[in-house]
Scaffold this motif. Structure first.
Motif, short mmCIF file in Angstrom:
data_model
loop_
_atom_site.label_atom_id
_atom_site.label_comp_id
_atom_site.label_asym_id
_atom_site.label_seq_id
_atom_site.Cartn_x
_atom_site.Cartn_y
_atom_site.Cartn_z
N ARG A 1 0.74 -1.00 0.01
CA ARG A 1 0.02 0.03 0.01
C ARG A 1 0.80 1.27 -0.05
NH1 ARG A 1 -4.12 2.04 4.69
NH2 ARG A 1 -5.56 3.56 3.25
N ILE A 2 0.71 1.93 -1.12
CA ILE A 2 1.50 3.17 -1.26
C ILE A 2 0.49 4.45 -1.44
CG2 ILE A 2 3.44 4.35 -2.62
CD1 ILE A 2 4.37 1.62 -3.48
N ASP B 1 -4.59 3.09 10.90
CA ASP B 1 -5.65 2.10 11.23
C ASP B 1 -6.70 1.80 10.18
OD1 ASP B 1 -4.11 2.34 13.72
OD2 ASP B 1 -5.25 4.09 14.54
N SER B 2 -6.53 1.77 8.86
CA SER B 2 -7.46 1.54 8.02
C SER B 2 -7.57 -0.01 8.02
CB SER B 2 -7.01 2.33 6.65
OG SER B 2 -7.82 1.74 5.48
N PRO B 3 -8.70 -0.39 7.63
CA PRO B 3 -8.92 -1.69 7.20
C PRO B 3 -8.11 -2.26 6.26
CG PRO B 3 -11.06 -0.62 7.63
CD PRO B 3 -9.98 0.42 7.60
N GLU C 1 -1.93 -0.99 7.49
CA GLU C 1 -0.81 0.26 7.66
C GLU C 1 -0.24 0.63 6.16
OE1 GLU C 1 2.10 1.41 11.09
OE2 GLU C 1 2.60 -0.53 9.88
N PRO C 2 -0.20 1.76 5.86
CA PRO C 2 0.46 1.97 4.48
C PRO C 2 1.83 1.87 4.77
CG PRO C 2 0.12 4.06 5.52
CD PRO C 2 -0.76 3.07 6.46
N ALA C 3 2.66 1.27 3.48
CA ALA C 3 4.08 0.99 3.41
C ALA C 3 4.79 2.30 3.18
CB ALA C 3 4.49 -0.11 2.38
#
Length: 386
Positions: A52-53, A112-114, A117-119
């Motif tokens: 996730r970027i 804290d999104s479903p 965590e963003p990389a």
């Protein structure tokens, strides 16, 4: 400020010994579907590929620039905090503070999104600055847009500066406070407008609306290039994202963050290293306080100057009112005295009239009614001669 042009098809392979003939008999036509572009094979990019970027910006130009280094599957999450940094800051501090604010806002909103965590979170901000340090962002209307471009053309022989700040944030594997690594960079490019650009051309460009959503009001990567004579620095920085510096930040924050795992492990057992970390945070606080103090001093100086101006204006207003009152009072007294003198003279004339009026009338009547015939001299002479 712009879209980077990409080739329709990737270049031919070095292994192609000779160009393949086209179906129509031409030379150089490719057989089959075009090959996908080859991605950069770098450790940092390989580590985050497929993860996730987040790009904390809605700018299509920044998205296109990041696609050039292989970051195509980006999640676009614009910052929700208002961009209201103090304009008394210099352009360097202003653009960095704005980009840092964007990155932290989006990171805290998505951690804290479903989705997990963003990389990596990438945020950026771009401003244009005049040679006097005046910060120019996006024009608010057509009149301001035209005035902005004329100013960039006319001031300092057409020279101005473009600042872009980039902030990259990535979570740390350890739980050491603050739990993430941050890397920042600010790049500066000097841009020179062609001073022979006419007002007519500026108005015509403004009405294309190409520069309406861009800092400084023009897009160097598009039609706005007709306004520019030359630049000193990186072109993509003027577009809105210095790509080389951004790649370096990604490598730093992903592979070699400021607080690597081995250091954080040792920090948990070493009071000395913890003291150093505390000292670093304290130094950052001191720097921040110094910046705030400087900002306060600038505001105080402006307030004092404004206060002195208001006091001086009030003093001059009071002096004028006193002068006006003094002279208007004197004029009124003179008018009253003249009125009194006039009335007195009229009374005297009336009194004289009452006293001598009947006598004068009688004399006039007597003079009119009393006839005294006299022979003219000429007639007397004629009678004597006869």
């Amino acid at each position: 400020m712009g879209d980077e042009k990409t080739p329709i098809e990737p270049p031919p392979s070095y292994d192609d010994a000779s160009p393949a003939p086209s179906q129509s008999g031409g030379v150089g036509a490719r057989q089959g579907p075009p090959r996908p572009p080859v991605l950069l094979d770098l450790p940092a990019l390989n580590m985050i590929r497929g993860k996730r970027i987040i790009l904390a910006s809605s700018s299509p130009r920044r998205r296109q620039l990041l696609a050039q280094i292989g970051l195509t599957d980006l999640e676009i999450v614009p910052s929700t905090v208002p961009e209201n940094q103090d304009k008394s800051l210099g352009p360097f501090e202003y653009v960095l503070a704005t980009a840092d604010q964007k990155a932290r806002n989006v990171y805290s909103a998505t951690i804290d999104s479903p989705k997990g965590e963003p990389a990596l979170v990438i945020a950026a901000d771009t401003v244009v600055s005049t040679h006097m340090g005046q910060i120019l962002e996006k024009p608010r209307n057509e009149r301001e847009h035209i005035a902005m471009l004329k100013m960039l053309r006319d001031q300092d022989n057409g020279w101005h500066k473009v600042y872009s700040a980039v902030v990259c944030m990535a979570p740390l594997e350890s739980a050491v406070d603050p739990g993430y690594a941050v890397e920042t960079h600010v790049e500066e490019t000097a841009v020179k407008f062609d001073t022979s650009v006419t007002d007519e051309l500026i108005v015509s460009y403004v009405r294309t609306r190409e520069g309406a959503d861009k800092a400084g009001g023009y897009g160097i990567q598009g039609l706005g290039s007709i306004l520019v004579e030359k630049i000193e620095g990186t072109f993509d920085n003027v577009v809105g994202l210095p790509l080389r510096a951004t790649l370096q930040l990604i490598e730093k924050v992903i592979i070699d963050p400021d607080v690597p795992a081995e250091v954080t492990d040792a920090a948990q057992n070493s009071a000395g290293i913890q003291t150093l970390l505390d000292a670093e945070r304290e130094a950052q606080k001191i720097v921040q306080r110094a910046r705030e103090y400087r900002t306060k001093r600038v505001k105080d100086a402006r307030s004092e100057a404004q206060k002195e101006i208001e006091e001086y204006r009030k003093q001059k207003d009071d002096e004028f009112k006193a002068f006006e009152k003094e002279h208007s009072s004197g004029n009124k007294a003179a008018e009253e005295q003249a009125e009194k003198d006039t009335q007195k003279q009229l009374e005297e004339i009336k009194a004289i009239g009452k006293k001598t009026g009947p006598t004068v009338v009688e004399d006039l009547i007597r003079a009119v009614l009393t006839v005294r015939p006299e022979v003219p001299n000429r007639m007397e002479g004629s009678e004597t001669t006869a």
